[in-house]
Design a protein around this motif. Structure first.
Motif, PDB file in Angstrom:
ATOM      1  N   GLY A 163       0.827  -1.202   0.000  1.00 42.16           N
ATOM      2  CA  GLY A 163       0.000   0.000   0.000  1.00 42.16           C
ATOM      3  C   GLY A 163       0.860   1.250   0.000  1.00 42.16           C
ATOM      4  N   LEU A 170      -1.758  -0.323  -6.367  1.00 40.75           N
ATOM      5  CA  LEU A 170      -3.210  -0.130  -6.301  1.00 40.75           C
ATOM      6  C   LEU A 170      -3.931  -1.164  -7.148  1.00 40.75           C
ATOM      7  CD1 LEU A 170      -3.479   3.763  -6.568  1.00 40.75           C
ATOM      8  CD2 LEU A 170      -3.813   2.328  -4.539  1.00 40.75           C
ATOM      9  N   SER A 206      -0.490   2.204 -10.916  1.00 39.68           N
ATOM     10  CA  SER A 206       0.472   1.551 -10.018  1.00 39.68           C
ATOM     11  C   SER A 206       1.889   1.579 -10.578  1.00 39.68           C
ATOM     12  CB  SER A 206       0.085   0.083  -9.804  1.00 39.68           C
ATOM     13  OG  SER A 206      -1.178  -0.017  -9.191  1.00 39.68           O
ATOM     14  N   SER A 214      -6.814  -1.222  -2.420  1.00 36.94           N
ATOM     15  CA  SER A 214      -7.743  -0.427  -3.224  1.00 36.94           C
ATOM     16  C   SER A 214      -7.475   1.054  -2.955  1.00 36.94           C
ATOM     17  CB  SER A 214      -9.179  -0.774  -2.855  1.00 36.94           C
ATOM     18  OG  SER A 214      -9.461  -0.294  -1.555  1.00 36.94           O
ATOM     19  N   LYS A 215      -8.101   1.920  -3.728  1.00 36.12           N
ATOM     20  CA  LYS A 215      -7.925   3.361  -3.528  1.00 36.12           C
ATOM     21  C   LYS A 215      -8.399   3.794  -2.152  1.00 36.12           C
ATOM     22  CE  LYS A 215      -7.717   5.004  -8.238  1.00 36.12           C
ATOM     23  NZ  LYS A 215      -8.442   5.594  -9.377  1.00 36.12           N
TER      24      LYS A 215
END
Lengths: 453, 453
Positions: free
Chosen positions: B144, B149, B163, B186-187
């Motif tokens: 992360g 992503l 990414s 994830s975002k």
């Protein structure tokens, strides 16, 4: 009881019609005679149907149609003279054609259909008159009165199912029945023609409706050949083949019989016999439901040019549910029908007939496939030929593909595509058009002329 | 600069991790180490990922999960002891797992993903600790924080394109980077895993993002074999093959590398080297963009079982625009993805993976095809195997199909289906499952062991 159909060249002259008469009366089982319009007497001759189409189109564009109408009548009167028929029949034909030409032109397609249909209709009247003159009980049958109902699609009418039962009662009529091919009547009583060469269809419908024992289709060749005689000299004749084999062969260039014509006979299980009007003693070719497989795995080899392929690749295409369906939808929107879709893991090719394409289409299609399906690559390939190797005997015959592909390899033909599996009676090879002739010859050599070394 | 990924069996014990350490430090170009969760140490052993899934499912159904969580921790502590690591790392792992197990369970799939991902995440921390203990500069990297992503799809996350640029800055960091495989964020900052065996994907994404010169994938085999060693004893090893060849082979049972894993490396043109952790001296197999075709037309033969076909025939199908598209739409409505659609003139077969079918589906599908498409015949055939004969060298090699089909004929294998043409690097044969082994052996014999007689 047999239904017998004669093609245009078999009825092109008085001399030909006399042959037809002899053929019909030589077998008392021959009950129904389906008649085409007069065809060519010599290679440069014009078919009456072509003259009629031109005549109708001239009428519609308000050009002079007198001359061409006269040449149609001239064809009939020449035949009538050769057969020494009374002139009354020609007056009748002339009056009929004039009435049609002066008829309603508000729907051009239907107008053309009515003119086209007159070729068969009037010729059936003439042939019936000749048979009667010979002292034989024979009568012209009007398709509308007999109950041959069709859909209201000009130039592409489809038989309506209720026709079969109605036509069945023709069995009760006495004498020979002379039936014009190529057209039927809509429920509203209007004339509509089948697609071109549709007299074959009429014969097949009658064979089905009357539950005939045999449908004899007289044309101008001794038999269906195992390969195109323009590619291989003096090819083997086919004595017997199945409906499916005939259909597969006719797909790729074997045009002895109209494709759709097999359907009604096929559905009723009635065998079809192809025979030669000019050599009725020749046994001809019989199309049947099932046959013995005694003559090797392959019965015929057909080929056709004018195909192209659209190759589409996309990494992991295989994982996308709906990819193929979306691709086909795009082609459908362009009105394109496709033939085959061989696929790899992440790619698919669509094989189509090239004549469907218009100038700009190729670029538009490529653009849409890239934009909507995010394909990695879209590539057109032109000038392909498809070769069908056909035979019920190749079902579960383990060596046939090996022999075929080896023969092609020997002839240095690169196989662009193979489609085998769905149909159990054929193998299809795609090759470049320039290789077609060599490929067909090599395959014929392998399956029909191979000598054990 | 190289990205190196190690599979679960390569990291299953302290002994294995010592090998991994030696491999990594033996080449200063090896910069990024992608770590799987501990795999099997012996055939009956359990993979940590499987233990974690069971643990998560027990939690969700309110069963006792203590015991199974303990056995996960036990796997890590055994490894830590073997590596003589301070116990601090195990306390950290234990705390992490407990926190995850006590986390939000409102979305079960996301809960499972967080638990599953801990296998790789914690093992990366352990491996990083060991590397540091050996006096090497190494640090654990959180996906992360590094910018990996992914889409919010539990168990099937897809990398987001942004990414790659973010990950590129990892190049600036000093020392070895120990990166957990199998998952991204994830975002919204939530953990989502790739599909199973997804550590391969992580490695490939990093290779692309960091623009590595090579992506090394260490597993437990010396090389990709040219054929399944359970079917042919001591098969030839493949030294070099293209992405496309690898993809075609992996489709039909070659599972050395995750399918999707090739995509990021492929898009960046980065070669992938398959190597053996237990025999790092073996050259392994290299997957490249292009290769020389010096070793005959075929590079490998793969096969897979569990396919079925739906055969649909309809007289004059060929004339109907939209028939194929409508047929595929019906299958799509059942959620079925299909593999191939070989077609004849009036028939088409759809090849699908059998495991997609539920009990009643077969009858329902047949009913709909008959009712909506008025097909003459719909027939299912089960227990088919697909065999892929793969090689860039067979492109435009005229004799390959002849050799392959002859080999199958010799082995008395009936070819149910052939699909060749779209992909230029493979030929596909469909055979009955019972014939699969014999067919593959015959093809191997022909292309890899054939002696000129």
């Amino acid at each position: 009881m047999k239904v017998v159909k004669f093609g245009g060249s078999s009825l092109a002259s008085g001399n030909q019609i006399e042959k037809v008469f002899q053929i019909v009366i030589s077998d008392p089982d021959r009950k129904v005679v389906v008649v085409s319009a007069p065809g060519k007497r010599f290679p440069e001759d014009q078919k009456v149907t072509d003259l009629l189409i031109e005549c109708a189109e001239r009428c519609l564009s308000n050009q002079n149609s007198q001359e061409i109408a006269a040449s149609v009548i001239k064809r009939y009167s020449t035949i009538a003279e050769e057969l020494q028929l009374p002139s009354k029949i020609i007056s009748e034909i002339q009056a009929d054609l004039e009435a049609r030409l002066n008829g309603d032109r508000s729907n051009p397609e239907r107008f053309i259909d009515r003119i086209k249909a007159s070729g068969e209709d009037n010729h059936a009247k003439l042939v019936a008159a000749f048979f009667e003159e010979q002292g034989v009980e024979a009568s012209y049958v009007n398709p509308g009165e007999a109950g041959l109902l069709v859909s209201a699609e000009p130039g592409n009418a489809q038989v309506l199912p209720e026709s079969y039962e109605r036509l069945h009662s023709l069995r009760e009529r006495s004498g020979l029945l002379i039936f014009p091919g190529f057209f039927g009547f809509s429920k509203e009583g209007e004339v509509f023609t089948f697609s071109r060469s549709g007299s074959d269809i009429t014969g097949s419908i009658l064979a089905n409706g009357l539950k005939a024992d045999l449908y004899e289709n007289f044309t101008d060749v001794d038999a269906v050949y195992s390969v195109n005689p323009y590619i291989v000299k003096r090819p083997k004749e086919i004595k017997e083949l199945t409906y499916r084999e005939m259909r597969e062969l006719s797909y790729a260039g074997f045009t002895v019989l109209h494709d759709e014509a097999l359907v009604p006979a096929f559905r009723a299980g009635i065998p079809v016999q192809i025979k030669n009007t000019n050599n009725p003693a020749a046994p001809g070719t019989r199309i049947v439901y099932e046959r013995d497989n005694t003559n090797g795995p392959v019965i015929g080899i057909a080929s056709d040019q004018g195909f192209c392929s659209i190759y589409v690749s996309k990494y992991l295409m295989n994982r996308e549910i709906g990819f193929g369906r979306k691709l086909l939808s795009i082609l459908e929107e362009f009105g394109l029908s496709y033939e085959h879709t061989p696929s790899g893991i992440d790619d698919i090719s669509i094989i189509l007939r090239e004549n469907q394409f218009e100038a700009e289409m190729e670029q538009e299609i490529t653009g849409r496939i890239v934009a909507e399906l995010h394909a990695d690559e879209v590539k057109f390939e032109h000038s392909l030929a498809l070769i069908m190797v056909v035979g019920e005997g190749m079902r579960h015959n383990v060596g046939t593909m090996a022999r075929a592909s080896k023969a092609l390899a020997r002839a240095s033909v690169n196989i662009e595509m193979i489609n085998q599996g769905s149909s159990e009676v054929s193998m299809m090879f795609g090759v470049k058009e320039v290789d077609e002739k060599r490929a067909v010859q090599a395959l014929y050599e392998e399956f029909f002329a191979a000598v054990t070394v």
